[in-house]
Motif scaffolding. Sequence first.
Motif, PDB file in Angstrom:
ATOM      1  N   ASN A  11      -4.159  -7.718   3.237  1.00 32.49           N
ATOM      2  CA  ASN A  11      -3.042  -8.666   3.268  1.00 32.49           C
ATOM      3  C   ASN A  11      -1.764  -7.956   3.733  1.00 32.49           C
ATOM      4  OD1 ASN A  11      -1.014 -10.542   2.799  1.00 32.49           O
ATOM      5  ND2 ASN A  11      -1.873 -11.227   0.858  1.00 32.49           N
ATOM      6  N   ARG A  12      -1.387  -8.194   4.956  1.00 33.61           N
ATOM      7  CA  ARG A  12      -0.239  -7.500   5.542  1.00 33.61           C
ATOM      8  C   ARG A  12       1.099  -8.057   5.071  1.00 33.61           C
ATOM      9  NH1 ARG A  12      -3.610  -4.387   5.854  1.00 33.61           N
ATOM     10  NH2 ARG A  12      -4.696  -3.621   7.719  1.00 33.61           N
ATOM     11  N   THR A  13       1.084  -9.133   4.301  1.00 28.32           N
ATOM     12  CA  THR A  13       2.347  -9.672   3.769  1.00 28.32           C
ATOM     13  C   THR A  13       2.776  -8.947   2.496  1.00 28.32           C
ATOM     14  OG1 THR A  13       1.343 -11.381   2.355  1.00 28.32           O
ATOM     15  CG2 THR A  13       1.710 -11.937   4.671  1.00 28.32           C
ATOM     16  N   LEU A  14       1.876  -8.134   1.916  1.00 27.16           N
ATOM     17  CA  LEU A  14       2.208  -7.419   0.683  1.00 27.16           C
ATOM     18  C   LEU A  14       3.011  -6.158   0.991  1.00 27.16           C
ATOM     19  CD1 LEU A  14      -1.178  -7.646  -1.254  1.00 27.16           C
ATOM     20  CD2 LEU A  14       0.785  -9.186  -1.377  1.00 27.16           C
ATOM     21  N   ARG A  15       3.897  -5.801   0.063  1.00 28.14           N
ATOM     22  CA  ARG A  15       4.619  -4.537   0.185  1.00 28.14           C
ATOM     23  C   ARG A  15       3.642  -3.394  -0.054  1.00 28.14           C
ATOM     24  NH1 ARG A  15       7.828  -7.194  -3.382  1.00 28.14           N
ATOM     25  NH2 ARG A  15       7.180  -5.778  -5.052  1.00 28.14           N
ATOM     26  N   THR A  16       3.641  -2.422   0.800  1.00 27.71           N
ATOM     27  CA  THR A  16       2.765  -1.262   0.619  1.00 27.71           C
ATOM     28  C   THR A  16       3.437  -0.282  -0.337  1.00 27.71           C
ATOM     29  OG1 THR A  16       3.698  -0.305   2.636  1.00 27.71           O
ATOM     30  CG2 THR A  16       1.627  -1.497   2.840  1.00 27.71           C
ATOM     31  N   ASP A  17       3.576  -0.722  -1.586  1.00 30.89           N
ATOM     32  CA  ASP A  17       4.276   0.052  -2.613  1.00 30.89           C
ATOM     33  C   ASP A  17       3.313   0.939  -3.395  1.00 30.89           C
ATOM     34  OD1 ASP A  17       2.933  -1.994  -3.864  1.00 30.89           O
ATOM     35  OD2 ASP A  17       4.681  -2.834  -4.881  1.00 30.89           O
ATOM     36  N   LEU A  18       2.367   1.540  -2.689  1.00 32.74           N
ATOM     37  CA  LEU A  18       1.395   2.450  -3.284  1.00 32.74           C
ATOM     38  C   LEU A  18       1.088   3.524  -2.250  1.00 32.74           C
ATOM     39  CD1 LEU A  18      -0.497   2.788  -5.815  1.00 32.74           C
ATOM     40  CD2 LEU A  18      -2.231   1.519  -4.532  1.00 32.74           C
ATOM     41  N   ARG A  19       1.087   4.768  -2.666  1.00 28.37           N
ATOM     42  CA  ARG A  19       0.814   5.845  -1.722  1.00 28.37           C
ATOM     43  C   ARG A  19      -0.578   5.673  -1.122  1.00 28.37           C
ATOM     44  NH1 ARG A  19       3.317  11.278  -4.743  1.00 28.37           N
ATOM     45  NH2 ARG A  19       5.478  10.487  -4.878  1.00 28.37           N
ATOM     46  N   PRO A  20      -0.711   5.949   0.181  1.00 27.44           N
ATOM     47  CA  PRO A  20      -1.996   5.731   0.847  1.00 27.44           C
ATOM     48  C   PRO A  20      -3.179   6.395   0.151  1.00 27.44           C
ATOM     49  CG  PRO A  20      -0.292   6.167   2.468  1.00 27.44           C
ATOM     50  CD  PRO A  20       0.342   6.387   1.122  1.00 27.44           C
ATOM     51  N   ALA A  21      -3.015   7.608  -0.325  1.00 28.48           N
ATOM     52  CA  ALA A  21      -4.127   8.304  -0.975  1.00 28.48           C
ATOM     53  C   ALA A  21      -4.521   7.625  -2.285  1.00 28.48           C
ATOM     54  CB  ALA A  21      -3.765   9.766  -1.223  1.00 28.48           C
ATOM     55  N   ALA A  22      -3.537   7.078  -3.007  1.00 26.10           N
ATOM     56  CA  ALA A  22      -3.833   6.352  -4.249  1.00 26.10           C
ATOM     57  C   ALA A  22      -4.554   5.046  -3.938  1.00 26.10           C
ATOM     58  CB  ALA A  22      -2.543   6.082  -5.010  1.00 26.10           C
ATOM     59  N   ARG A  23      -4.089   4.383  -2.917  1.00 28.31           N
ATOM     60  CA  ARG A  23      -4.744   3.158  -2.455  1.00 28.31           C
ATOM     61  C   ARG A  23      -6.210   3.439  -2.106  1.00 28.31           C
ATOM     62  NH1 ARG A  23      -1.873  -0.091   2.496  1.00 28.31           N
ATOM     63  NH2 ARG A  23      -3.301  -1.858   2.739  1.00 28.31           N
ATOM     64  N   GLN A  24      -6.442   4.567  -1.448  1.00 25.44           N
ATOM     65  CA  GLN A  24      -7.798   4.906  -1.033  1.00 25.44           C
ATOM     66  C   GLN A  24      -8.696   5.202  -2.228  1.00 25.44           C
ATOM     67  OE1 GLN A  24      -8.523   4.605   2.309  1.00 25.44           O
ATOM     68  NE2 GLN A  24     -10.610   4.585   1.478  1.00 25.44           N
ATOM     69  N   ILE A  25      -8.152   5.798  -3.273  1.00 24.82           N
ATOM     70  CA  ILE A  25      -8.930   6.066  -4.485  1.00 24.82           C
ATOM     71  C   ILE A  25      -9.477   4.764  -5.057  1.00 24.82           C
ATOM     72  CG2 ILE A  25      -8.709   6.745  -6.925  1.00 24.82           C
ATOM     73  CD1 ILE A  25      -6.864   9.021  -5.960  1.00 24.82           C
ATOM     74  N   ILE A  26      -8.630   3.742  -5.102  1.00 26.65           N
ATOM     75  CA  ILE A  26      -9.054   2.445  -5.626  1.00 26.65           C
ATOM     76  C   ILE A  26     -10.112   1.819  -4.722  1.00 26.65           C
ATOM     77  CG2 ILE A  26      -8.305   0.082  -6.119  1.00 26.65           C
ATOM     78  CD1 ILE A  26      -5.595   1.270  -6.980  1.00 26.65           C
ATOM     79  N   LEU A  27      -9.867   1.828  -3.418  1.00 26.18           N
ATOM     80  CA  LEU A  27     -10.805   1.201  -2.481  1.00 26.18           C
ATOM     81  C   LEU A  27     -12.139   1.936  -2.429  1.00 26.18           C
ATOM     82  CD1 LEU A  27      -8.302   0.333   0.361  1.00 26.18           C
ATOM     83  CD2 LEU A  27      -9.363  -1.241  -1.259  1.00 26.18           C
ATOM     84  N   ASP A  28     -12.097   3.265  -2.536  1.00 27.78           N
ATOM     85  CA  ASP A  28     -13.345   4.039  -2.524  1.00 27.78           C
ATOM     86  C   ASP A  28     -14.227   3.669  -3.705  1.00 27.78           C
ATOM     87  OD1 ASP A  28     -12.695   5.340  -0.210  1.00 27.78           O
ATOM     88  OD2 ASP A  28     -12.067   7.210  -1.171  1.00 27.78           O
ATOM     89  N   TYR A  29     -13.618   3.317  -4.832  1.00 26.54           N
ATOM     90  CA  TYR A  29     -14.421   2.859  -5.962  1.00 26.54           C
ATOM     91  C   TYR A  29     -14.902   1.424  -5.744  1.00 26.54           C
ATOM     92  CZ  TYR A  29     -16.219   1.649 -10.461  1.00 26.54           C
ATOM     93  OH  TYR A  29     -17.085   1.231 -11.446  1.00 26.54           O
ATOM     94  N   MET A  30     -13.995   0.543  -5.339  1.00 27.10           N
ATOM     95  CA  MET A  30     -14.341  -0.873  -5.223  1.00 27.10           C
ATOM     96  C   MET A  30     -15.382  -1.137  -4.149  1.00 27.10           C
ATOM     97  SD  MET A  30     -12.881  -2.347  -7.653  1.00 27.10           S
ATOM     98  CE  MET A  30     -13.552  -3.930  -7.125  1.00 27.10           C
ATOM     99  N   VAL A  31     -15.476  -0.276  -3.135  1.00 27.09           N
ATOM    100  CA  VAL A  31     -16.450  -0.501  -2.070  1.00 27.09           C
ATOM    101  C   VAL A  31     -17.882  -0.427  -2.599  1.00 27.09           C
ATOM    102  CG1 VAL A  31     -16.777   1.873  -1.261  1.00 27.09           C
ATOM    103  CG2 VAL A  31     -16.811  -0.025   0.392  1.00 27.09           C
ATOM    104  N   LEU A  32     -18.071   0.172  -3.771  1.00 23.37           N
ATOM    105  CA  LEU A  32     -19.394   0.233  -4.374  1.00 23.37           C
ATOM    106  C   LEU A  32     -19.954  -1.161  -4.661  1.00 23.37           C
ATOM    107  CD1 LEU A  32     -18.746   3.134  -6.912  1.00 23.37           C
ATOM    108  CD2 LEU A  32     -19.977   3.285  -4.749  1.00 23.37           C
TER     109      LEU A  32
END
Length: 207
Positions: free
Chosen positions: A177-198
Amino acid sequence: MKNWIMVSLLWLGLGGIVNPARADSPITSTPIADVYLDIPLVKTARKTGTLTPEMAQFLSSNQHPIDQKAALINALSWRVEGKQNARIYENFLRSRYGELNLKKLTPHELFGLAYLTVMDDYFNPERAMPLFDQALLRNRQSLTVGLIRILNRAQIVMAQPGEWCRVWRLADGTNRNRTLRTDLRPAARQIILDYMVLYRDSCPRNL
């Protein structure tokens, strides 16, 4: 807690039928604080594990971004037997407002209380969901709030395989969702996504 133990045993018994990585807890398997250890108070939280008055003030201050607050809460971590950091923060909020009235809390405070609640008692994530819902209603444009809320939702449906695809799609949709503020560091965002992709391979055609 007994239900969670039974579910974990079931997963282990199924062997390769269910990805064993999913038996991990979403809340306890996404250490976003690792990306924020340059912030002294986050580093202190990692060492002590207990919310201090200074940390509570940090969570309520409008001078600190929400991702740093999420990182501090994440750094406080969890214990199987539970913690009391949400209660400590509730007492701080009572002293700040004279009572614990959710309508008086800022969006950041609602989010902080929600995240502390599930980190303290991750066996009962449904207790935090109404707080996350209110936090999102009052801060709809925050990527941080959206993704942490979805982690809580994933925590709730761990024992409901039929819901795993829906949770993945929520996470993927929020991330895209590109309308959201990217108020999370990219590496932290990736930690969450790497788990959720399971959870993705629970979807038809691996969507």
